[in-house]
Design an enzyme around this catalytic site. Structure first.
Site, PDB file in Angstrom:
ATOM      1  N   ASP A 219     -21.944   6.287  -7.064  1.00 51.31           N
ATOM      2  CA  ASP A 219     -22.016   4.823  -6.974  1.00 51.31           C
ATOM      3  C   ASP A 219     -23.133   4.477  -5.995  1.00 51.31           C
ATOM      4  OD1 ASP A 219     -19.673   2.446  -7.631  1.00 51.31           O
ATOM      5  OD2 ASP A 219     -21.259   1.938  -6.197  1.00 51.31           O
TER       6      ASP A 219
ATOM      7  N   GLN B   7      -9.908 -24.098 -20.298  1.00 49.22           N
ATOM      8  CA  GLN B   7     -10.595 -22.972 -20.945  1.00 49.22           C
ATOM      9  C   GLN B   7      -9.618 -21.803 -21.079  1.00 49.22           C
ATOM     10  OE1 GLN B   7     -11.174 -24.254 -17.895  1.00 49.22           O
ATOM     11  NE2 GLN B   7     -12.253 -22.860 -16.516  1.00 49.22           N
TER      12      GLN B   7
ATOM     13  N   TYR C 276     -26.284 -11.249 -18.646  1.00 46.50           N
ATOM     14  CA  TYR C 276     -25.295 -10.147 -18.679  1.00 46.50           C
ATOM     15  C   TYR C 276     -24.931  -9.723 -20.109  1.00 46.50           C
ATOM     16  CZ  TYR C 276     -20.688  -7.960 -17.743  1.00 46.50           C
ATOM     17  OH  TYR C 276     -19.607  -7.120 -17.681  1.00 46.50           O
TER      18      TYR C 276
ATOM     19  N   ASP D  96     -28.563   5.402  -6.292  1.00 44.33           N
ATOM     20  CA  ASP D  96     -28.904   4.299  -7.183  1.00 44.33           C
ATOM     21  C   ASP D  96     -29.173   4.863  -8.578  1.00 44.33           C
ATOM     22  OD1 ASP D  96     -29.935   2.202  -8.581  1.00 44.33           O
ATOM     23  OD2 ASP D  96     -31.498   1.683  -7.114  1.00 44.33           O
TER      24      ASP D  96
ATOM     25  N   LYS E  11     -13.253 -11.949 -10.297  1.00 44.39           N
ATOM     26  CA  LYS E  11     -13.000 -12.658 -11.553  1.00 44.39           C
ATOM     27  C   LYS E  11     -11.761 -13.529 -11.410  1.00 44.39           C
ATOM     28  CE  LYS E  11     -15.596  -9.496 -14.112  1.00 44.39           C
ATOM     29  NZ  LYS E  11     -15.882  -8.862 -15.344  1.00 44.39           N
TER      30      LYS E  11
HETATM   31  P1  NAD Z   1     -17.082  -3.066 -10.354  1.00 49.28           P
HETATM   32  O1  NAD Z   1     -18.153  -3.979  -9.856  1.00 49.28           O
HETATM   33  O2  NAD Z   1     -15.846  -2.932  -9.543  1.00 49.28           O
HETATM   34  O3  NAD Z   1     -17.695  -1.620 -10.600  1.00 49.28           O
HETATM   35  C1  NAD Z   1     -19.051  -1.413 -10.936  1.00 49.28           C
HETATM   36  C2  NAD Z   1     -19.599  -0.392  -9.964  1.00 49.28           C
HETATM   37  O4  NAD Z   1     -20.963  -0.111 -10.328  1.00 49.28           O
HETATM   38  C3  NAD Z   1     -19.639  -0.902  -8.515  1.00 49.28           C
HETATM   39  O5  NAD Z   1     -18.895  -0.064  -7.658  1.00 49.28           O
HETATM   40  C4  NAD Z   1     -21.113  -0.903  -8.164  1.00 49.28           C
HETATM   41  O6  NAD Z   1     -21.368  -0.564  -6.817  1.00 49.28           O
HETATM   42  C5  NAD Z   1     -21.658   0.134  -9.130  1.00 49.28           C
HETATM   43  N1  NAD Z   1     -23.101  -0.007  -9.324  1.00 49.28           N
HETATM   44  C6  NAD Z   1     -23.808  -1.153  -9.491  1.00 49.28           C
HETATM   45  N2  NAD Z   1     -25.119  -0.877  -9.581  1.00 49.28           N
HETATM   46  C7  NAD Z   1     -25.228   0.474  -9.468  1.00 49.28           C
HETATM   47  C8  NAD Z   1     -26.346   1.361  -9.464  1.00 49.28           C
HETATM   48  N3  NAD Z   1     -27.602   0.912  -9.587  1.00 49.28           N
HETATM   49  N4  NAD Z   1     -26.112   2.681  -9.308  1.00 49.28           N
HETATM   50  C9  NAD Z   1     -24.834   3.151  -9.160  1.00 49.28           C
HETATM   51  N5  NAD Z   1     -23.748   2.360  -9.151  1.00 49.28           N
HETATM   52  C10 NAD Z   1     -23.952   1.029  -9.311  1.00 49.28           C
HETATM   53  O7  NAD Z   1     -16.761  -3.541 -11.851  1.00 49.28           O
HETATM   54  P2  NAD Z   1     -15.581  -3.166 -12.838  1.00 49.28           P
HETATM   55  O8  NAD Z   1     -14.765  -4.386 -13.032  1.00 49.28           O
HETATM   56  O9  NAD Z   1     -14.934  -1.908 -12.446  1.00 49.28           O
HETATM   57  O10 NAD Z   1     -16.416  -2.955 -14.182  1.00 49.28           O
HETATM   58  C11 NAD Z   1     -16.796  -1.681 -14.671  1.00 49.28           C
HETATM   59  C12 NAD Z   1     -17.607  -1.840 -15.948  1.00 49.28           C
HETATM   60  O11 NAD Z   1     -16.855  -2.570 -16.905  1.00 49.28           O
HETATM   61  C13 NAD Z   1     -18.919  -2.603 -15.784  1.00 49.28           C
HETATM   62  O12 NAD Z   1     -19.888  -2.042 -16.639  1.00 49.28           O
HETATM   63  C14 NAD Z   1     -18.590  -3.995 -16.265  1.00 49.28           C
HETATM   64  O13 NAD Z   1     -19.719  -4.679 -16.751  1.00 49.28           O
HETATM   65  C15 NAD Z   1     -17.606  -3.674 -17.371  1.00 49.28           C
HETATM   66  N6  NAD Z   1     -16.700  -4.819 -17.643  1.00 49.28           N
HETATM   67  C16 NAD Z   1     -15.723  -5.146 -16.751  1.00 49.28           C
HETATM   68  C17 NAD Z   1     -14.891  -6.211 -17.032  1.00 49.28           C
HETATM   69  C18 NAD Z   1     -13.790  -6.619 -16.073  1.00 49.28           C
HETATM   70  O14 NAD Z   1     -13.086  -7.571 -16.384  1.00 49.28           O
HETATM   71  N7  NAD Z   1     -13.602  -5.963 -14.944  1.00 49.28           N
HETATM   72  C19 NAD Z   1     -15.038  -6.950 -18.211  1.00 49.28           C
HETATM   73  C20 NAD Z   1     -16.047  -6.591 -19.084  1.00 49.28           C
HETATM   74  C21 NAD Z   1     -16.868  -5.503 -18.811  1.00 49.28           C
END
Ligand code: NAD
Length: 335
Positions: free
Chosen positions: A32, A218, A147, A52, A190
């Site tokens: 991460d 909504q 997004y 990264d 969220k």
């Molecule tokens: P989250 O933000 O808790 O987890 C995402 C992680 O990605 C974070 O810990 C962040 O530090 C890491 N990250 C960001 N940029 C990075 C980089 N350049 N290199 C390495 N790590 C990086 O989000 P989440 O809710 O656990 O979501 C996980 C996935 O599911 C994401 O792809 C998100 O778009 C997708 N998603 C989530 C939801 C939801 O409701 N939670 C809904 C639709 C899609």
């Protein structure tokens, strides 16, 4: 023993997923961009890296000696974040592009990409009382700006990496995943976590009112994290290669979600509707016909039960560790 790489391992969904993988006896490496002290869950038996993953060299390094990759990394947040940071959200395309290139180079057996309901055509989501979105509703393409376009493009890349190079890919379209050990403060949270926090804050401060973005009419559906993790692993272990919904069909309005939280909390608050705040599409929920058919999966948790667990965790965070680093971190932007 199978070797897994979980990208975005410090995040909400990934933390729960890693726990489940460890329970099944898998060997896990996690990466991460956040320093590991700020990960939602950390496990001693996991090889943890802070890198990264927009950087191709890091993707190649992390996929060495790995069998399976689950990519949950994305620079995103709730509707307030994604509406105000479209370019930043789209830069996550570098994570997905470089991960696919690295997976091909290092002969990864299977790759999972976490897409979103934001990939669906927004023209179909103008009414609060619409039917659940079916997988075919992503086309013709008009996803959520920023997004959603990034997610749809990356889905498409997964498809072509399979067609052109034989890389096995699995793609889930998540619909509002919620639960404990995720963001509830700081601008990236969220609706379920944000509303639980606001109710807790109102109760603690005896303010007796709550701000709601939009008019509260909504609609959305929300999926509890345990159900989500189960569906991810079912999909990953299946032969199904097209994007598929992972969501709940229990559609509620934001006002109904607040009713549920108030009942759990035992308060009744005055609602201040903030009509100038981002509120997203008017109506969105999941149609689960396909996942029921191909994976025999359906959600177990009712919204009431899942929110109860989420509310209690956020309440616990507030009442036991109000000033710890975890909460301080979630108040700040890491990028
Ligand atoms: P989250 O933000 O808790 O987890 C995402 C992680 O990605 C974070 O810990 C962040 O530090 C890491 N990250 C960001 N940029 C990075 C980089 N350049 N290199 C390495 N790590 C990086 O989000 P989440 O809710 O656990 O979501 C996980 C996935 O599911 C994401 O792809 C998100 O778009 C997708 N998603 C989530 C939801 C939801 O409701 N939670 C809904 C639709 C899609």
């Amino acid at each position: 023993m199978k070797n897994y790489l979980v990208v975005g391992g410090g995040g909400f969904i990934a933390g729960h997923l890693i726990k489940k993988l460890l329970d099944t006896g898998a060997k896990v490496r996690a990466v991460d961009i956040k320093p590991s002290e700020f990960w939602f869950q950390r496990f001693e038996e996991v090889e943890n890296f802070s890198l990264d993953m927009t950087d191709l060299n890091n993707c190649i390094k992390m996929t060495k000696d790995i069998d399976y990759v689950l990519n949950l990394a994305c620079n995103m947040g709730g509707i307030g974040f994604i509406e105000n940071n479209k370019a930043e959200c789209m830069i996550s395309v570098l994570i997905n592009t470089h991960m696919l290139i690295a997976c091909r180079k290092n002969n990864i057996k299977k790759y999972f990409f976490s897409s979103s309901a934001c990939a669906y055509n927004t023209e179909l989501q103008k009414n609060a009382d619409i039917d659940g979105l079916r997988e075919a509703d992503a086309y013709p393409a008009m996803p959520e700006d920023g997004y959603g376009w990034e997610k749809l493009f990356s889905e498409r890349m997964c498809r072509h990496f399979y067609e052109d190079y034989g890389l096995e890919t699995r793609v889930a379209r998540f619909h509002n995943i919620y639960g404990p050990l995720g963001t509830f403060d700081g601008g990236r949270e969220k609706a379920p976590a944000a509303l639980c926090r606001k109710v807790i804050e109102a109760k603690m401060s005896k303010k007796n009112s709550i701000d709601i973005w939009g008019d509260g009419n909504q609609t959305r559906s929300f999926l509890y994290i345990e159900d989500c993790v189960e569906a991810i692993l079912k999909l990953f272990n299946s032969d199904f290669r097209d994007p598929i919904n992972i969501g709940s069909e229990e559609k509620v309005s934001i006002n109904q979600l607040v009713d549920i939280i108030e009942n759990i909390s035992g308060v009744k608050l005055k609602r201040n509707y903030q009509l100038d705040k981002p509120k997203g599409v008017n109506g969105r929920s999941s149609n689960n016909d396909l996942i029921k058919k191909v994976l025999q999966w359906d959600y177990n948790y009712s919204l009431k039960d899942g929110i109860n667990k989420t509310y209690n965790w956020i309440d616990h965070m507030y009442n036991t560790k109000p000033n710890n680093d975890f909460i301080k971190f979630t108040r700040n932007n890491y990028s």
